[in-house]
Design a protein around this motif. Sequence first.
Motif, mmCIF file in Angstrom:
data_model
loop_
_atom_site.group_PDB
_atom_site.id
_atom_site.type_symbol
_atom_site.label_atom_id
_atom_site.label_comp_id
_atom_site.label_asym_id
_atom_site.label_seq_id
_atom_site.Cartn_x
_atom_site.Cartn_y
_atom_site.Cartn_z
ATOM 1 N N ALA A 238 0.852 -1.179 0.000
ATOM 2 C CA ALA A 238 0.000 0.000 0.000
ATOM 3 C C ALA A 238 0.890 1.232 0.000
ATOM 4 O O ALA A 238 1.806 1.348 0.811
ATOM 5 C CB ALA A 238 -0.881 -0.003 1.240
ATOM 6 N N TYR A 239 0.647 2.156 -0.916
ATOM 7 C CA TYR A 239 1.486 3.345 -1.011
ATOM 8 C C TYR A 239 0.721 4.637 -0.815
ATOM 9 O O TYR A 239 1.290 5.676 -0.576
ATOM 10 C CB TYR A 239 2.174 3.390 -2.382
ATOM 11 N N LEU A 240 -0.582 4.572 -1.007
ATOM 12 C CA LEU A 240 -1.347 5.816 -1.073
ATOM 13 C C LEU A 240 -1.775 6.297 0.310
ATOM 14 O O LEU A 240 -2.092 5.502 1.191
ATOM 15 C CB LEU A 240 -2.599 5.621 -1.936
ATOM 16 N N VAL A 241 -1.751 7.606 0.468
ATOM 17 C CA VAL A 241 -2.245 8.218 1.693
ATOM 18 C C VAL A 241 -3.388 9.152 1.308
ATOM 19 O O VAL A 241 -3.211 10.058 0.501
ATOM 20 C CB VAL A 241 -1.152 9.045 2.408
ATOM 21 N N TRP A 242 -4.541 8.870 1.863
ATOM 22 C CA TRP A 242 -5.690 9.734 1.586
ATOM 23 C C TRP A 242 -5.775 10.816 2.654
ATOM 24 O O TRP A 242 -5.631 10.521 3.843
ATOM 25 C CB TRP A 242 -6.986 8.929 1.611
ATOM 26 N N VAL A 243 -6.022 12.030 2.207
ATOM 27 C CA VAL A 243 -6.223 13.114 3.158
ATOM 28 C C VAL A 243 -7.648 13.607 2.960
ATOM 29 O O VAL A 243 -8.035 13.980 1.850
ATOM 30 C CB VAL A 243 -5.229 14.258 2.926
ATOM 31 N N LEU A 244 -8.408 13.548 4.024
ATOM 32 C CA LEU A 244 -9.800 13.943 3.929
ATOM 33 C C LEU A 244 -10.105 15.042 4.924
ATOM 34 O O LEU A 244 -9.451 15.134 5.961
ATOM 35 C CB LEU A 244 -10.733 12.761 4.243
ATOM 36 N N SER A 245 -11.089 15.847 4.606
ATOM 37 C CA SER A 245 -11.569 16.798 5.598
ATOM 38 C C SER A 245 -12.978 16.411 5.964
ATOM 39 O O SER A 245 -13.724 15.899 5.139
ATOM 40 C CB SER A 245 -11.543 18.218 5.050
ATOM 41 N N MET A 246 -13.294 16.650 7.206
ATOM 42 C CA MET A 246 -14.596 16.244 7.712
ATOM 43 C C MET A 246 -15.186 17.438 8.451
ATOM 44 O O MET A 246 -14.473 18.096 9.216
ATOM 45 C CB MET A 246 -14.392 15.060 8.660
ATOM 46 N N PRO A 247 -16.471 17.753 8.236
ATOM 47 C CA PRO A 247 -17.071 18.866 8.968
ATOM 48 C C PRO A 247 -16.855 18.716 10.466
ATOM 49 O O PRO A 247 -16.918 17.605 11.007
ATOM 50 C CB PRO A 247 -18.558 18.761 8.629
ATOM 51 N N GLY A 248 -16.624 19.806 11.127
ATOM 52 C CA GLY A 248 -16.251 19.770 12.540
ATOM 53 C C GLY A 248 -17.357 19.301 13.458
ATOM 54 O O GLY A 248 -17.092 18.923 14.601
ATOM 55 N N ASP A 249 -18.591 19.346 12.989
ATOM 56 C CA ASP A 249 -19.674 18.958 13.886
ATOM 57 C C ASP A 249 -19.874 17.463 13.943
ATOM 58 O O ASP A 249 -20.780 16.978 14.616
ATOM 59 C CB ASP A 249 -20.977 19.667 13.501
ATOM 60 N N VAL A 250 -19.050 16.728 13.233
ATOM 61 C CA VAL A 250 -19.150 15.269 13.304
ATOM 62 C C VAL A 250 -18.394 14.799 14.549
ATOM 63 O O VAL A 250 -17.284 15.245 14.800
ATOM 64 C CB VAL A 250 -18.555 14.617 12.041
ATOM 65 N N ALA A 251 -19.021 13.955 15.318
ATOM 66 C CA ALA A 251 -18.378 13.487 16.543
ATOM 67 C C ALA A 251 -17.182 12.607 16.216
ATOM 68 O O ALA A 251 -17.225 11.832 15.251
ATOM 69 C CB ALA A 251 -19.387 12.708 17.380
ATOM 70 N N GLN A 252 -16.153 12.732 17.032
ATOM 71 C CA GLN A 252 -14.956 11.917 16.769
ATOM 72 C C GLN A 252 -15.286 10.437 16.809
ATOM 73 O O GLN A 252 -14.727 9.648 16.061
ATOM 74 C CB GLN A 252 -13.871 12.240 17.802
ATOM 75 N N ARG A 253 -16.216 10.090 17.669
ATOM 76 C CA ARG A 253 -16.616 8.680 17.777
ATOM 77 C C ARG A 253 -17.083 8.146 16.430
ATOM 78 O O ARG A 253 -16.738 7.057 16.019
ATOM 79 C CB ARG A 253 -17.768 8.529 18.785
ATOM 80 N N ASP A 254 -17.897 8.977 15.758
ATOM 81 C CA ASP A 254 -18.428 8.541 14.471
ATOM 82 C C ASP A 254 -17.311 8.317 13.469
ATOM 83 O O ASP A 254 -17.355 7.401 12.644
ATOM 84 C CB ASP A 254 -19.423 9.571 13.923
ATOM 85 N N ILE A 255 -16.310 9.189 13.538
ATOM 86 C CA ILE A 255 -15.175 9.026 12.629
ATOM 87 C C ILE A 255 -14.412 7.760 12.995
ATOM 88 O O ILE A 255 -14.087 6.936 12.143
ATOM 89 C CB ILE A 255 -14.251 10.257 12.692
ATOM 90 N N ASP A 256 -14.184 7.628 14.298
ATOM 91 C CA ASP A 256 -13.445 6.446 14.750
ATOM 92 C C ASP A 256 -14.148 5.174 14.338
ATOM 93 O O ASP A 256 -13.520 4.183 13.974
ATOM 94 C CB ASP A 256 -13.277 6.484 16.280
ATOM 95 N N ASP A 257 -15.467 5.218 14.417
ATOM 96 C CA ASP A 257 -16.243 4.035 14.061
ATOM 97 C C ASP A 257 -15.940 3.543 12.650
ATOM 98 O O ASP A 257 -15.912 2.350 12.387
ATOM 99 C CB ASP A 257 -17.749 4.329 14.170
ATOM 100 N N CYS A 258 -15.700 4.504 11.769
ATOM 101 C CA CYS A 258 -15.423 4.133 10.384
ATOM 102 C C CYS A 258 -14.151 3.307 10.278
ATOM 103 O O CYS A 258 -13.964 2.532 9.351
ATOM 104 C CB CYS A 258 -15.279 5.371 9.503
ATOM 105 N N PHE A 259 -13.234 3.531 11.226
ATOM 106 C CA PHE A 259 -11.951 2.833 11.161
ATOM 107 C C PHE A 259 -11.891 1.613 12.066
ATOM 108 O O PHE A 259 -10.834 1.038 12.276
ATOM 109 C CB PHE A 259 -10.816 3.813 11.530
ATOM 110 N N ASP A 260 -13.071 1.262 12.553
ATOM 111 C CA ASP A 260 -13.121 0.126 13.472
ATOM 112 C C ASP A 260 -12.501 -1.132 12.901
ATOM 113 O O ASP A 260 -11.897 -1.920 13.611
ATOM 114 C CB ASP A 260 -14.580 -0.187 13.828
#
Lengths: 735, 164
Positions: A238-260
């Motif tokens: 794997a070589y690619l690094v994705w950089v994403l922006s996420m609206p600030g009102d999204v809870a960190q938990r929800d983001i973390d959940d995506c990487f579960d």
Amino acid sequence: MSDELDEIQAIFFEECTEGLTTAEQGLSAMQGGDVSAETIAGVFRAVHSIKGGAGAFGHADLTAFAHKFENVLDEVRGGKIAPTPGVIKVMLSSFDVLSDHVETAKGLAPRPNDAASLAALEKVLADRGVPEDGAAPAAAAPVPAPAPAPVVAAPAAPAEDEFGFTPVAFALDDFDAPAAPVASASTWTIRFKPSRAALANAGEPLLIIRELETLGAKVLSVDVSDVPPLRDLDPEDAYLVWVLSMPGDVAQRDIDDCFDFVAPDSLVEVTRNEVEAPAPAFEPIPAPEPEMAAEDLIPFVPVMASIDDLTAQVQQVVADLAATPMTPTPAPAVVESAAPKPATEAAQTIRVDLSKLDLLLNLVGELVIRNSILADRLSPADRQRVELPELARLTRQIQDNVMSLRAQPIKQAFSRVPRMLRDLSVETGKQIELETVGETTEVDKGVIEKIGDPLTHMIRNAADHGLESTEERIAAGKSPAGTIKLSAEQKGARIFVRVQDNGRGINRERVKAKAIEKGIIPADAQLSNEEIDQLICAPGFSTAETISNISGRGVGMDVVRSNVEALGGRVEIHSVPGEGTTFTMILPLTLAILDGMIVRLASQRFVLPLAHVLETVQPEPGQVKRTSPDTEVIDMRGEYVPVKRATEIFGLNDDRLIEDSLVVIVESEHGKVGLVVDTIDDRREVVIKSLDQNLHPIRGLGGATILGDGSIALILDIEALVASTNRYTPKGLAA
Amino acid sequence: MTTNTESASDCKIVTFTLGKQTFGIDMGALIEIREWDEPTPLPNVPTFIKGVSNLRGNVIPVVGLAERLGWEPSAIHARSCILVVSIGGKQAGFLVDEVNDIVGISRSEIQPAPEVETIESSVIDGLVRITTRAKDGTRDENGTMVLLLDLEALSLTKHLDLAA
């Protein structure tokens, strides 16, 4: 050419059936007091579209009658004729005649005599002083089916096609709304680089990115700086690094959940970026430079993401993907709230040839089978690597979804009943009220098609035998009108269809006497109440004293039972003297899948439908006794159950001792029977492949299925199997 | 392969052998040719039905064609194969001894089958002569008589109706 025309005509008839169902429901609702504009408009539309189609196909009689009917409906719709009970009655009987006309158009019935009905319609029109062929038809004819705007009232309007975009516009606004805080407040910056191991375990980065996108994330950039020259490139790394922006009102938990479900050695950085983000929502995706995003990360908050059972989890994501389309969630939500329950859902459906669904189901069945073939052939270690369970679950979901495509509300089968009861009411002179519950219960279309006849018999039986005459009812202190309650409900993989009357109940004395008289049971038989009630379904049984128009045609409840059993179901009867009788058909939801027990007979594999299986015993020495040179019974805690050797019935060679075999106790129409089998291999759901599709129905077999190794196992038809050797039906019945 | 060039062919047949006889069926009805694989035996069916087999998820009957036609049952050997055909919307597999060739014939060459006093003479649709290069290299001067089968007449259903 004519084939094509026939095809189109067939579609028209199908639409007629639907239209009649709609009209009947509307009229019944009107009879029940619901004279809302929406209901009336629904009936009008249904009749109108039948008329239109009939005209196109040159069914002149049908067109003419529908036209007249429509005129009256149009006046009612326009408020010029009040929907009084008298008018509704005329409309109901007109509806019956209309159904008859449709049957005639199909070539299934002679032309009905519609003179009386036409006259009644005329009268309704005339009494209101409405010119017969003047304004009314002119108003009616050009009005397209979904046009009753003045009646349906404002809320329905957004549901119409041309307004279909309105909710979407709202949706977009709504969708942008969460983006607004992005500009003013903080944002999240996410850097994500899946590890080599994650890719090796089929961790698909795209799925995670999509999931983030559903939360409102935007891909800012993809950092390709690690990608080596082509000749050094390892396609598995794997070589690619994705950089994403996420609206600030999204809870960190929800983001973390995506990487579960991400392998622990993958790079996942979620950073709170208090600095105003460069309005990512409005910039083309590749524009921002990755370094900047990386530099700006002040507090590094690595997200924990360590889940061992990666396979099982990722599979859930994939399965969810299959179940729901990847649309941004806000949009459908708004559409739903904006559209105030459309009058009909026709716009959202698509007409599909049933055979295509059958084919699809067949293919999915094949997929299921391939799946188990794979599982059988792979070593356990390989199974982990190819993530077979994921495939299996996905397949299963596809299968369930295809099955649900074939599901139809049971009201299609119920739709004939009101008409039937009106006729029965006339024939018997009884007052009958119908109550229906659970019409929206969904069942496989094949089942719906096949319960029509049993249902007809049960309704007729309830009206003819169950309900008393008006005088009798009054004498018994009951309401003059009898009630027949028709209900459907789903319990697990079964569907319960009940016909319940509040009549006199089963006269057990008379039933028993009749059964003895007909030789169905011996004169000294001791039967429980339930057993006596069951006698109603015995072949050749009829308690009707006189042969009426309704019963006594030589077909009775035995037909109900055999039809239901042919579907893999059973009939239960519950009766309380003086209070009524309930017939319950317990049916499988689908005819395509069967819960089966895989057994071996003379080393050939067969499938025993699990619905019939009561228990399995390993016979102890002496537990199986001979009652004649050819017949054996097994002692089941004092109850002697006849034993059948399916191998004999099938002419298979079998030299096994019964003590080395297993006896599966099955319950059939003819009572309990023990079937001798070599071994029980497995229990699983099997896809039923009919034998008569390419061959012919074979006695004793309910079809075939394909097992994991691609081989075929025959499905035993317990009823036929037992009946083919059991000549003691009455005894079996009483057992 | 085929040297049947006397007239333009307007129809293709698959030729195969059962014992010493050569048969042909219309290519149009052929779905595929498969290796012999022991089918799952069925109870209560005529002996010429060898059982059912799995054709890509379809359960199809496998018919011992020789037996069905009244010849000695075929023995299974290395070249045994199953011709999967479609008859009136139903699929069936025919066990044959060997599949030979695909031959173009002209319908005008087909001779009617002689009227014979059997229960069903209609199973043979007609006779046609083809000249092929024989397997052992010898020239088959006289050509081979091919019995063209009438698949509709072979339809299994009616026989099973009797058997059931």
